[in-house]
Design a protein around this motif. Structure first.
Motif, PDB file in Angstrom:
ATOM      1  N   GLY A 150       6.061  -2.417  -2.568  1.00  0.00           N
ATOM      2  CA  GLY A 150       6.278  -1.184  -3.315  1.00  0.00           C
ATOM      3  C   GLY A 150       5.891   0.042  -2.528  1.00  0.00           C
ATOM      4  O   GLY A 150       5.218  -0.043  -1.501  1.00  0.00           O
ATOM      5  N   LYS A 151       6.346   1.178  -3.031  1.00  0.00           N
ATOM      6  CA  LYS A 151       6.056   2.468  -2.416  1.00  0.00           C
ATOM      7  C   LYS A 151       5.439   3.373  -3.475  1.00  0.00           C
ATOM      8  O   LYS A 151       5.794   3.258  -4.658  1.00  0.00           O
ATOM      9  N   ASN A 152       4.541   4.235  -3.062  1.00  0.00           N
ATOM     10  CA  ASN A 152       3.875   5.157  -4.000  1.00  0.00           C
ATOM     11  C   ASN A 152       3.283   4.406  -5.195  1.00  0.00           C
ATOM     12  O   ASN A 152       3.519   4.747  -6.356  1.00  0.00           O
ATOM     13  N   ILE A 153       2.511   3.388  -4.887  1.00  0.00           N
ATOM     14  CA  ILE A 153       1.893   2.550  -5.928  1.00  0.00           C
ATOM     15  C   ILE A 153       0.691   3.307  -6.499  1.00  0.00           C
ATOM     16  O   ILE A 153      -0.235   3.643  -5.755  1.00  0.00           O
ATOM     17  N   PRO A 154       0.674   3.604  -7.802  1.00  0.00           N
ATOM     18  CA  PRO A 154      -0.501   4.270  -8.368  1.00  0.00           C
ATOM     19  C   PRO A 154      -1.679   3.294  -8.453  1.00  0.00           C
ATOM     20  O   PRO A 154      -1.465   2.091  -8.649  1.00  0.00           O
ATOM     21  N   ARG A 155      -2.892   3.810  -8.301  1.00  0.00           N
ATOM     22  CA  ARG A 155      -4.031   2.885  -8.263  1.00  0.00           C
ATOM     23  C   ARG A 155      -4.175   2.073  -9.540  1.00  0.00           C
ATOM     24  O   ARG A 155      -4.671   0.962  -9.509  1.00  0.00           O
ATOM     25  N   GLU A 156      -3.714   2.637 -10.668  1.00  0.00           N
ATOM     26  CA  GLU A 156      -3.829   1.894 -11.943  1.00  0.00           C
ATOM     27  C   GLU A 156      -2.966   0.631 -11.935  1.00  0.00           C
ATOM     28  O   GLU A 156      -3.216  -0.297 -12.683  1.00  0.00           O
ATOM     29  N   LYS A 157      -1.926   0.651 -11.106  1.00  0.00           N
ATOM     30  CA  LYS A 157      -1.001  -0.501 -11.069  1.00  0.00           C
ATOM     31  C   LYS A 157      -1.252  -1.379  -9.839  1.00  0.00           C
ATOM     32  O   LYS A 157      -0.595  -2.410  -9.669  1.00  0.00           O
ATOM     33  N   ALA A 158      -2.161  -0.960  -8.977  1.00  0.00           N
ATOM     34  CA  ALA A 158      -2.277  -1.586  -7.653  1.00  0.00           C
ATOM     35  C   ALA A 158      -2.609  -3.073  -7.716  1.00  0.00           C
ATOM     36  O   ALA A 158      -2.054  -3.878  -6.959  1.00  0.00           O
ATOM     37  N   MET A 159      -3.501  -3.460  -8.619  1.00  0.00           N
ATOM     38  CA  MET A 159      -3.925  -4.860  -8.636  1.00  0.00           C
ATOM     39  C   MET A 159      -2.781  -5.796  -9.023  1.00  0.00           C
ATOM     40  O   MET A 159      -2.815  -6.977  -8.701  1.00  0.00           O
ATOM     41  N   GLU A 160      -1.755  -5.243  -9.687  1.00  0.00           N
ATOM     42  CA  GLU A 160      -0.589  -6.071 -10.019  1.00  0.00           C
ATOM     43  C   GLU A 160       0.185  -6.460  -8.756  1.00  0.00           C
ATOM     44  O   GLU A 160       1.026  -7.361  -8.785  1.00  0.00           O
ATOM     45  N   HIS A 161      -0.076  -5.752  -7.655  1.00  0.00           N
ATOM     46  CA  HIS A 161       0.627  -6.024  -6.395  1.00  0.00           C
ATOM     47  C   HIS A 161      -0.125  -7.025  -5.504  1.00  0.00           C
ATOM     48  O   HIS A 161       0.354  -7.378  -4.437  1.00  0.00           O
ATOM     49  N   VAL A 162      -1.321  -7.419  -5.925  1.00  0.00           N
ATOM     50  CA  VAL A 162      -2.135  -8.310  -5.077  1.00  0.00           C
ATOM     51  C   VAL A 162      -1.788  -9.767  -5.382  1.00  0.00           C
ATOM     52  O   VAL A 162      -1.853 -10.205  -6.529  1.00  0.00           O
ATOM     53  N   PHE A 163      -1.416 -10.489  -4.333  1.00  0.00           N
ATOM     54  CA  PHE A 163      -1.115 -11.913  -4.484  1.00  0.00           C
ATOM     55  C   PHE A 163      -2.382 -12.763  -4.399  1.00  0.00           C
ATOM     56  O   PHE A 163      -2.547 -13.741  -5.121  1.00  0.00           O
ATOM     57  N   GLY A 164      -3.252 -12.391  -3.465  1.00  0.00           N
ATOM     58  CA  GLY A 164      -4.460 -13.185  -3.293  1.00  0.00           C
ATOM     59  C   GLY A 164      -5.334 -12.635  -2.184  1.00  0.00           C
ATOM     60  O   GLY A 164      -5.105 -11.527  -1.676  1.00  0.00           O
ATOM     61  N   TYR A 165      -6.331 -13.461  -1.805  1.00  0.00           N
ATOM     62  CA  TYR A 165      -7.364 -13.001  -0.872  1.00  0.00           C
ATOM     63  C   TYR A 165      -7.632 -14.055   0.198  1.00  0.00           C
ATOM     64  O   TYR A 165      -7.511 -15.252  -0.052  1.00  0.00           O
ATOM     65  N   THR A 166      -8.044 -13.572   1.348  1.00  0.00           N
ATOM     66  CA  THR A 166      -8.444 -14.470   2.425  1.00  0.00           C
ATOM     67  C   THR A 166      -9.586 -13.803   3.187  1.00  0.00           C
ATOM     68  O   THR A 166     -10.093 -12.752   2.791  1.00  0.00           O
ATOM     69  N   ILE A 167     -10.005 -14.433   4.284  1.00  0.00           N
ATOM     70  CA  ILE A 167     -11.056 -13.858   5.132  1.00  0.00           C
ATOM     71  C   ILE A 167     -10.436 -13.525   6.482  1.00  0.00           C
ATOM     72  O   ILE A 167      -9.619 -14.287   6.999  1.00  0.00           O
ATOM     73  N   ILE A 168     -10.837 -12.392   7.030  1.00  0.00           N
ATOM     74  CA  ILE A 168     -10.376 -11.996   8.357  1.00  0.00           C
ATOM     75  C   ILE A 168     -11.591 -11.633   9.202  1.00  0.00           C
ATOM     76  O   ILE A 168     -12.517 -10.966   8.725  1.00  0.00           O
ATOM     77  N   ASN A 169     -11.605 -12.108  10.435  1.00  0.00           N
ATOM     78  CA  ASN A 169     -12.575 -11.605  11.410  1.00  0.00           C
ATOM     79  C   ASN A 169     -11.818 -10.618  12.308  1.00  0.00           C
ATOM     80  O   ASN A 169     -10.986 -11.028  13.119  1.00  0.00           O
ATOM     81  N   ASP A 170     -12.098  -9.332  12.118  1.00  0.00           N
ATOM     82  CA  ASP A 170     -11.422  -8.288  12.894  1.00  0.00           C
ATOM     83  C   ASP A 170     -12.134  -8.156  14.252  1.00  0.00           C
ATOM     84  O   ASP A 170     -12.826  -7.180  14.521  1.00  0.00           O
ATOM     85  N   VAL A 171     -11.937  -9.188  15.079  1.00  0.00           N
ATOM     86  CA  VAL A 171     -12.595  -9.220  16.390  1.00  0.00           C
ATOM     87  C   VAL A 171     -12.091  -8.029  17.223  1.00  0.00           C
ATOM     88  O   VAL A 171     -10.893  -7.758  17.257  1.00  0.00           O
ATOM     89  N   SER A 172     -13.032  -7.329  17.848  1.00  0.00           N
ATOM     90  CA  SER A 172     -12.712  -6.051  18.492  1.00  0.00           C
ATOM     91  C   SER A 172     -13.263  -6.005  19.910  1.00  0.00           C
ATOM     92  O   SER A 172     -14.423  -6.338  20.125  1.00  0.00           O
TER      93      SER A 172
END
Ligand code: MG
Length: 297
Positions: A150-172
């Motif tokens: 989606g585009k211009n997703i309002p924060r009130e609707k944002a969680m409806e766009h989340v499929f799920g969660y994972t872990i990331i190591n942002d190695v830098s």
């Protein structure tokens, strides 16, 4: 549910596992689907996964090798910089820019990306080429997987766009990121520097991702400890900002920033060395465990 991608002789395959708290580490195969194709199906994809889990033949996780849940993202992994107040302060202080008192928190989220080719499996080797970097650093992060684009997703609707969660190591690679003229993109995109997994926890299993503890250990020594409640820009605010004039796609991956305790901001600074084991843990999701291995010995 947990969704996994694993290695087979004919390429990556998709599996579904019961929720984490069940302690049941068996999985059923979802044939002819990839993680991205399943996510794109929306609720219908989740229904296929539920039915397969209920009726499919189960296999043991110990017989397979996990890949990153999305081994080849459609595009770069979106990342947030300085999204935890303590980390924002420690980073500014370590770079000698401001005293902790003077450091202002970001007024808008700071976005950058990691190349999709940096994605690594949850137990993959993190290569250390000392002709490129001697300052490889750790960053445990909550990864958000987008379901509905989606585009211009309002924060009130944002969680409806989340499929799920994972872990990331942002190695830098810090000297590449900072000293080489601010090469943020390259310093974050070296091969193997985006361990991800071990699975995706679907949003129905984790409806509220606030208050999750995050920890990073190097050789069993605790380096980072924080909670997702300390994000400066939470997930709804992040999705609202990121999607302004920018279409987010199903399967997009967003690394939501890291708490304090990273190596370069420690006194004295610490970096990953050949043979180190780095573990990134997010409560209710799991653990990534990666070993660092010198490439140019
Ligand atoms: Mg980061």
């Amino acid at each position: 549910m947990r969704l996994i991608t694993f290695e087979t002789s004919t390429g990556p395959a998709l599996g579904v596992m019961p929720e984490l708290k069940s302690g049941d580490d068996t999985f059923a195969v979802l044939p002819e689907l990839t993680m991205l194709s399943l996510i794109a199906l929306g609720e219908a994809g989740l229904e296929i996964a539920r039915k397969t889990l209920a009726s499919g033949t189960r296999q043991s996780l110990s017989n397979i090798r996990l890949l990153a849940p999305i081994p080849e993202p459609r595009r770069n992994v979106f990342c947030l910089g300085w999204n935890y107040a303590e980390h924002s302060r420690e980073a500014a202080q370590a770079r000698g820019k401001l005293s902790p008192k003077e450091q202002k928190l970001p007024e808008r989220p700071i976005f950058f990306t990691k190349l999709g080719t940096a994605v690594n499996r949850p137990d993959g080797i993190i290569p250390l080429d000392t002709s490129v970097t001697n300052q490889l650093d750790w960053e445990v992060e909550l990864g958000v997987i987008l379901g509905l684009g989606g585009k211009n997703i309002p924060r009130e609707k944002a969680m409806e766009h989340v499929f799920g969660y994972t872990i990331i190591n942002d190695v830098s690679a810090r000297e590449v990121q900072v000293s080489h003229g601010g090469q943020f993109f390259k310093g974050k995109s070296l091969d193997g520097t985006c361990p991800m997994g071990p699975w995706i926890i679907t949003a129905d299993e984790l409806p509220d991702p606030r208050g999750l503890s995050l920890r990073c250990r190097v050789n069993d020594e605790l380096k980072q400890e924080g909670t997702t409640s300390d994000m400066i820009f939470d997930i709804p605010a992040t999705l609202e900002w990121l999607s302004r004039g920018l279409t987010l796609l199903s399967g997009d991956v967003i690394a939501t920033g890291t708490p304090s305790g990273v190596g370069f901001a420690r006194t004295p600074p610490e970096f990953l060395r050949d043979g180190d084991t780095v573990e990134c843990e997010v409560e209710r999701i799991g653990i990534l465990r990666n070993q660092v291995q010198a490439e140019n010995r």
